[in-house]
Motif scaffolding. Structure first.
Motif, PDB file in Angstrom:
ATOM      1  N   SER A 194       0.667  -0.984   0.034  1.00  0.00           N
ATOM      2  CA  SER A 194      -0.410   0.025  -0.138  1.00  0.00           C
ATOM      3  C   SER A 194       0.612   1.302  -0.109  1.00  0.00           C
ATOM      4  CB  SER A 194      -0.526  -0.185   1.595  1.00  0.00           C
ATOM      5  OG  SER A 194       0.172  -0.158   2.328  1.00  0.00           O
ATOM      6  N   ASN A 196       0.458   5.308   1.800  1.00  0.00           N
ATOM      7  CA  ASN A 196      -0.016   6.318   2.649  1.00  0.00           C
ATOM      8  C   ASN A 196      -0.972   7.494   1.746  1.00  0.00           C
ATOM      9  OD1 ASN A 196       0.303   4.535   4.810  1.00  0.00           O
ATOM     10  ND2 ASN A 196       1.405   5.319   5.724  1.00  0.00           N
ATOM     11  N   ILE A 221      -4.688   7.063   9.451  1.00  0.00           N
ATOM     12  CA  ILE A 221      -3.759   6.587   8.728  1.00  0.00           C
ATOM     13  C   ILE A 221      -4.903   5.738   7.267  1.00  0.00           C
ATOM     14  CG2 ILE A 221      -1.633   5.220   7.056  1.00  0.00           C
ATOM     15  CD1 ILE A 221      -0.594   7.755   9.460  1.00  0.00           C
ATOM     16  N   LYS A 223      -4.817   3.468   3.961  1.00  0.00           N
ATOM     17  CA  LYS A 223      -3.831   3.542   3.053  1.00  0.00           C
ATOM     18  C   LYS A 223      -4.262   3.080   1.494  1.00  0.00           C
ATOM     19  CE  LYS A 223      -1.056   0.956   6.212  1.00  0.00           C
ATOM     20  NZ  LYS A 223       0.196   1.196   5.619  1.00  0.00           N
ATOM     21  N   THR A 236      -8.220   1.551   6.035  1.00  0.00           N
ATOM     22  CA  THR A 236      -8.031   2.537   6.857  1.00  0.00           C
ATOM     23  C   THR A 236      -8.016   2.552   8.790  1.00  0.00           C
ATOM     24  OG1 THR A 236      -9.319   4.836   6.198  1.00  0.00           O
ATOM     25  CG2 THR A 236      -9.421   4.351   8.558  1.00  0.00           C
ATOM     26  N   SER A 311       2.816   1.279  10.087  1.00  0.00           N
ATOM     27  CA  SER A 311       1.556   2.536   9.301  1.00  0.00           C
ATOM     28  C   SER A 311       2.553   3.762   8.761  1.00  0.00           C
ATOM     29  CB  SER A 311       0.712   2.728  10.421  1.00  0.00           C
ATOM     30  OG  SER A 311       0.109   1.170  10.618  1.00  0.00           O
ATOM     31  N   ILE A 312       2.891   4.057   9.323  1.00  0.00           N
ATOM     32  CA  ILE A 312       3.856   5.785   8.450  1.00  0.00           C
ATOM     33  C   ILE A 312       4.993   4.919   7.775  1.00  0.00           C
ATOM     34  CG2 ILE A 312       3.136   6.663  10.269  1.00  0.00           C
ATOM     35  CD1 ILE A 312       5.542   7.005  11.853  1.00  0.00           C
ATOM     36  N   ARG A 314       6.016   4.876   4.822  1.00  0.00           N
ATOM     37  CA  ARG A 314       4.963   4.128   3.460  1.00  0.00           C
ATOM     38  C   ARG A 314       5.098   5.152   2.794  1.00  0.00           C
ATOM     39  NH1 ARG A 314       4.221  -1.429   2.361  1.00  0.00           N
ATOM     40  NH2 ARG A 314       4.076  -2.123   4.339  1.00  0.00           N
ATOM     41  N   TRP A 316       3.688   7.780   0.109  1.00  0.00           N
ATOM     42  CA  TRP A 316       2.542   8.447  -0.205  1.00  0.00           C
ATOM     43  C   TRP A 316       2.183   8.574  -1.650  1.00  0.00           C
ATOM     44  CZ3 TRP A 316       0.777  10.365   4.048  1.00  0.00           C
ATOM     45  CH2 TRP A 316       1.461   9.732   5.203  1.00  0.00           C
TER      46      TRP A 316
END
Length: 396
Positions: A194, A196, A221, A223, A236, A311-312, A314, A316
């Protein structure tokens, strides 16, 4: 004619559908529908319906960006569950496996099931919308729950592909979206590729939810997950980093032809999932709490921080660059559009069972598409596509 709601496209307005759902409430055993939005701190509209005599869940939920639509959703999900229980209303026959149109493995068997030992299966006739001839398919794929004496389960019980609507076509379209969503999420769980979605590129009404959540100590977050159907699919994640409860991560998914609807469904489902644990009324949340109780405080904090960090980390993507397919004018055109997407990807069969009597104002269907995946930790169904994807990704 179609009416665009915040999280779906329908053939009647929300207020018209609500009136019809309320007329059916007594028949399906709904005793109460109430708003639970204020149990959380963010304000995303969530309603729950209570059906005490249910054979599965006694509490169903509805979510949306608007309270009226969330209330409709709570009624409709309970109506779906009621009609999914009525297998005694259908002709179910014992069919030899060799006489079936499809092999059992095409519908993603439970992990560890040896289908070669199965000689016959209890089946019900599904319709193929593109063909006049009905097809026998395992009844386990049609009803929830389906009780078949002492026979072992092949697929388990789930509500994947169960949907309702103001017409057969509208209900079918929403069932197909759910099947595709679960398929995409199955692959996402195996390998997360994925990206973000940049918060600043999101629609204003979604940014306002994110900001309201942030004020309450929650990080959201969103995605975008690429998929073989080239449809907008979002996951989400809501992180409550300061807490050590099972709420440290809540997840919601959304898939639709229209990227704005897919996004809204994903975000509202994540907050619905979070509020389900706060509300505590659902029968299916006990196991998660039990698993959480075995962990120390340090372990809980570590898990929460690790999930947030993953999660973060990633790349964009800008929301405006994500593919969208808008413009469908009716339930039938939405159904035709999503069926075309499936056929383009090589899925040539769509099977449908109408679960409601012809006299009902609203329609409930169960839709099955061979080879679409539906994997979860609670129900580990694994089909050929997911098996091959895992082997190609990890080589073992």
């Amino acid at each position: 004619m179609s009416i665009r709601l915040s999280t779906s496209i329908r053939e009647r307005s929300a207020i018209e559908t609500l009136k019809l759902a309320k007329k059916m409430a007594h028949r399906v055993g709904i005793t109460r529908v109430t708003e639970v939005t204020r149990l959380d701190r963010v304000g995303v509209p969530i309603f729950v319906s209570i059906r005490p005599n249910s054979q599965s869940l006694c509490v169903n939920s509805g979510k949306s960006l608007l309270p009226l639509e969330a209330e409709v959703g709570a009624y409709m999900e309970a109506i779906e569950f009621f009609y999914a229980e009525q297998f005694n209303s259908f002709a179910i026959s014992d069919i030899n496996v060799g006489d079936l149109t499809h092999e059992l493995g095409e519908f993603c068997l439970l992990d560890g099931i040896d289908s070669t030992a199965v000689k016959s299966v209890r089946c019900v006739q599904f319709d193929d919308p593109s063909s006049p001839c009905p097809t026998w398919l395992p009844a386990e794929l049609a009803f929830h729950p389906f009780r078949d004496g002492e026979r072992p389960r092949l697929y388990g019980t789930s509500t994947n592909g169960l949907a309702s609507g103001n017409s057969i076509e509208e209900a079918t379209a929403h069932a197909l979206f759910e099947l595709l969503e679960r398929d995409c999420f199955s692959f996402y769980q195996i390998f997360d590729d994925s990206r973000n979605v940049s918060e600043f590129s999101l629609p204003k009404y979604i940014r306002s939810i994110i900001n309201a959540a942030r004020k309450e100590g929650l990080e959201t977050i969103i995605k975008f997950v690429p998929n073989e159907f080239n449809l907008p699919f979002f996951v989400t994640l809501i992180h409550e980093r300061s807490k050590i409860t099972p709420l440290y991560t809540s997840v919601g998914c959304g898939l639709h032809m229209d990227r704005n609807i897919a996004l809204a469904r994903s975000v509202t489902e994540a907050f619905q999932s979070r509020l389900a644990y706060i509300h505590g009324g659902r029968d299916d949340i006990v196991q998660r709490f039990k698993s959480h109780e075995t962990r120390t405080i340090d372990e809980r904090i570590s898990i929460a921080e690790r999930q947030y960090k993953i999660s973060i980390e990633r790349q964009w993507i800008d929301f405006g660059t994500i593919p969208t397919h808008e413009g469908s004018k009716s339930g039938k055109s939405v159904m035709d559009d999503v069926t075309s997407v499936l056929k383009k990807a090589g899925f040539n069969h769509v099977y449908r069972l109408v679960l409601t009597p012809k006299s009902t104002d609203l329609v409930v269907v169960r839709v099955v598409v061979p080879y679409l995946e539906n994997y979860s930790q609670d129900l580990p169904r694994i089909g050929p596509r997911l098996t091959n994807y895992y082997l190609s990704s990890y080589g073992k």
